[in-house]
Design an enzyme around this catalytic site. Structure first.
Site, mmCIF file in Angstrom:
data_model
loop_
_atom_site.group_PDB
_atom_site.id
_atom_site.type_symbol
_atom_site.label_atom_id
_atom_site.label_comp_id
_atom_site.label_asym_id
_atom_site.label_seq_id
_atom_site.Cartn_x
_atom_site.Cartn_y
_atom_site.Cartn_z
ATOM 1 N N ASP A 37 0.854 -1.193 0.000
ATOM 2 C CA ASP A 37 0.000 0.000 0.000
ATOM 3 C C ASP A 37 0.885 1.237 0.000
ATOM 4 O O ASP A 37 1.720 1.413 0.900
ATOM 5 C CB ASP A 37 -0.903 -0.017 1.239
ATOM 6 C CG ASP A 37 -2.053 0.963 1.130
ATOM 7 O OD1 ASP A 37 -2.195 1.615 0.081
ATOM 8 O OD2 ASP A 37 -2.819 1.075 2.109
ATOM 9 N N ASP A 131 -3.225 2.508 -5.990
ATOM 10 C CA ASP A 131 -2.060 2.581 -5.110
ATOM 11 C C ASP A 131 -1.898 1.401 -4.170
ATOM 12 O O ASP A 131 -1.123 1.476 -3.210
ATOM 13 C CB ASP A 131 -2.104 3.876 -4.299
ATOM 14 C CG ASP A 131 -3.293 3.932 -3.348
ATOM 15 O OD1 ASP A 131 -4.261 3.175 -3.552
ATOM 16 O OD2 ASP A 131 -3.259 4.745 -2.408
ATOM 17 N N GLU A 132 -2.572 0.298 -4.413
ATOM 18 C CA GLU A 132 -2.402 -0.871 -3.542
ATOM 19 C C GLU A 132 -2.697 -2.151 -4.305
ATOM 20 O O GLU A 132 -3.460 -2.160 -5.272
ATOM 21 C CB GLU A 132 -3.287 -0.765 -2.299
ATOM 22 C CG GLU A 132 -4.772 -0.726 -2.598
ATOM 23 C CD GLU A 132 -5.622 -0.723 -1.341
ATOM 24 O OE1 GLU A 132 -5.297 -1.463 -0.390
ATOM 25 O OE2 GLU A 132 -6.621 0.018 -1.313
#
Length: 420
Positions: A37, A131-132
């Protein structure tokens, strides 16, 4: 409990509580699931390209209307600012914050680089958002070493190759890995051995479990339940009566049970945007204007991601919060804002007279295909190609000078007349 969490590299901001593994650290070969993350991703990208924003309270979002915080630096979070919080609330909590309007196209470009990095580690990558992602590294250990070593490699490469930081959780399943990454933010690494999973989970508050939001937490507190351990020791029948079908799900998680595999996702299902008006409106003019703005945001994201869409969908939410959606399939896949806008206007007009004022309007491009794999029919209408060329120039200008430096004239904010 034997929880492995190394210190961050020198000069980096640490995460929370970090016993350091010994030199003779174990392989932990049953911990093959990682949740990676990024830390305050949108802010990190802005800071990377504008170092003047480093170590300052920064909020990414639109300052006007009912917009929400998209990302906040940890300096801003110290004042209570959180993602998804109304911008008006965030600006009251941290009036000195620097507000940066989002550049979604740039974030998707950096995200694509990030996913390529993950794919170089393992071919089993499940993106959750820009983003993860979850990674299953079971097939990479022979080549790259034990889980902790691979996690350190990922964090080092993200920092060195992309200039941003990531927090990594390592565990035996997806749920626990996600718990681990959340507990070691920012810029940390936490490995929870399989044998220590239950003991670790039972130290956490009940709200740490997936699916335990404010409403569920209120029900649990009514039963005198505040911790994961208390959930684990509550009969499933009691939880099922109180929470319905989710009661059994929450009970399984409290014992660290999550059999879901990491499932690679190769393509997004849809790309879009929506906006809530500052005041509910019955006027067509702001609806059409906002649709044009959303069409450009959506088209820009499509082109940055390398997709075209076969379906355009319109969403309206009325003043009473009732919501309707309408969609239509286009004859030729599109990534042009103007073509998306034309379809959206037809959908809006087809609704006829609206029953009440509109609170929110949204636009989505669906049934996506990779542009490079899609045969595009050449249009006899030269204007279509002109629009595509113009929008490509807007992309280039936005990339070089920042978003909103070039836009359709209809989207330029009119200044009120000066008064004496």
């Amino acid at each position: 409990m034997n929880i492995q969490q190394p210190q961050p590299e020198s000069g980096q901001q640490p995460g929370v509580g970090r016993p350091t593994p010994s030199a003779s650290q174990q392989d932990y070969r049953d911990c093959t699931i990682m949740h990676v993350d990024m830390d305050a991703f949108f802010v990190a990208v802005e800071q990377l390209e504008n170092p003047g924003l480093l170590a300052k309270p920064v909020i990414v979002g639109f300052p006007q209307g009912r917009s929400v915080v998209l990302s906040a630096s940890y300096e801003a979070r110290a004042f209570g600012v959180r993602s998804a919080m109304p911008m008006a609330t965030a600006m009251k909590l941290c009036p000195q914050a620097i507000i940066v309007q989002p550049r979604h196209q740039r974030y998707y470009q950096v995200s694509a680089q990030l996913m390529e990095l993950f794919a170089s580690i393992t071919d089993t990558v499940e993106p959750l958002s820009v983003d993860e992602a979850f990674l299953d590294i079971s097939g990479a250990m022979r080549r790259l070493g034990p889980p902790l070593q691979i996690a350190q490699l990922i964090r080092r490469r993200v920092s060195e190759e992309m200039g941003v930081t990531a927090s990594v959780g390592v565990a035996a399943n997806k749920f626990v890995a996600k718990i681990a990454s959340a507990r070691c933010k920012p810029n940390g690494l936490l490995l929870i051995p399989k044998t220590d999973t239950v003991a670790y989970l039972h130290t956490l508050p009940a709200r740490a479990l997936w699916g335990v939001g404010a409403k569920t937490m209120a029900v649990l507190e009514g039963l005198g339940i505040h911790t994961v351990e208390q959930i684990a020791n509550t009969p499933v029948a009691v939880l099922r009566r109180a929470l319905g079908a989710s009661g059994e799900h929450v009970h399984r998680l409290s014992w660290g049970i999550d059999p879901r595999p990491v499932t690679p996702v190769r393509a997004e299902k849809s790309i879009g945007a929506e906006e809530t008006f500052e005041f509910d409106t019955t006027d067509d003019v702001p609806l059409r204007r906002e649709l044009l703005r959303l069409a450009h945001r959506t088209g820009s994201r499509l082109r940055a991601s390398g997709y075209v869409a076969r379906t355009v969908a319109l969403k309206l939410r009325y003043a009473d919060f009732s919501t309707i959606t309408r969609s239509r399939t286009v004859p030729v896949p599109v990534d042009s804002a103007q073509l998306i806008y034309q379809e959206a206007i037809q959908l809006l007009e087809a609704l006829g007279e609206r029953p009440m004022a509109v609170r929110l309007i949204g636009l989505r491009a669906e049934n996506l295909e990779l542009a490079q794999r899609t045969a595009v029919q050449l249009s006899l209408e030269r204007r279509d190609d002109n629009w595509r060329s113009a929008e490509a120039v807007i992309d280039e200008v936005g990339e070089k000078f920042g978003k909103y430096q070039l836009m359709p004239a209809r989207l330029i904010e009119k200044k009120p007349p000066e008064t004496e």
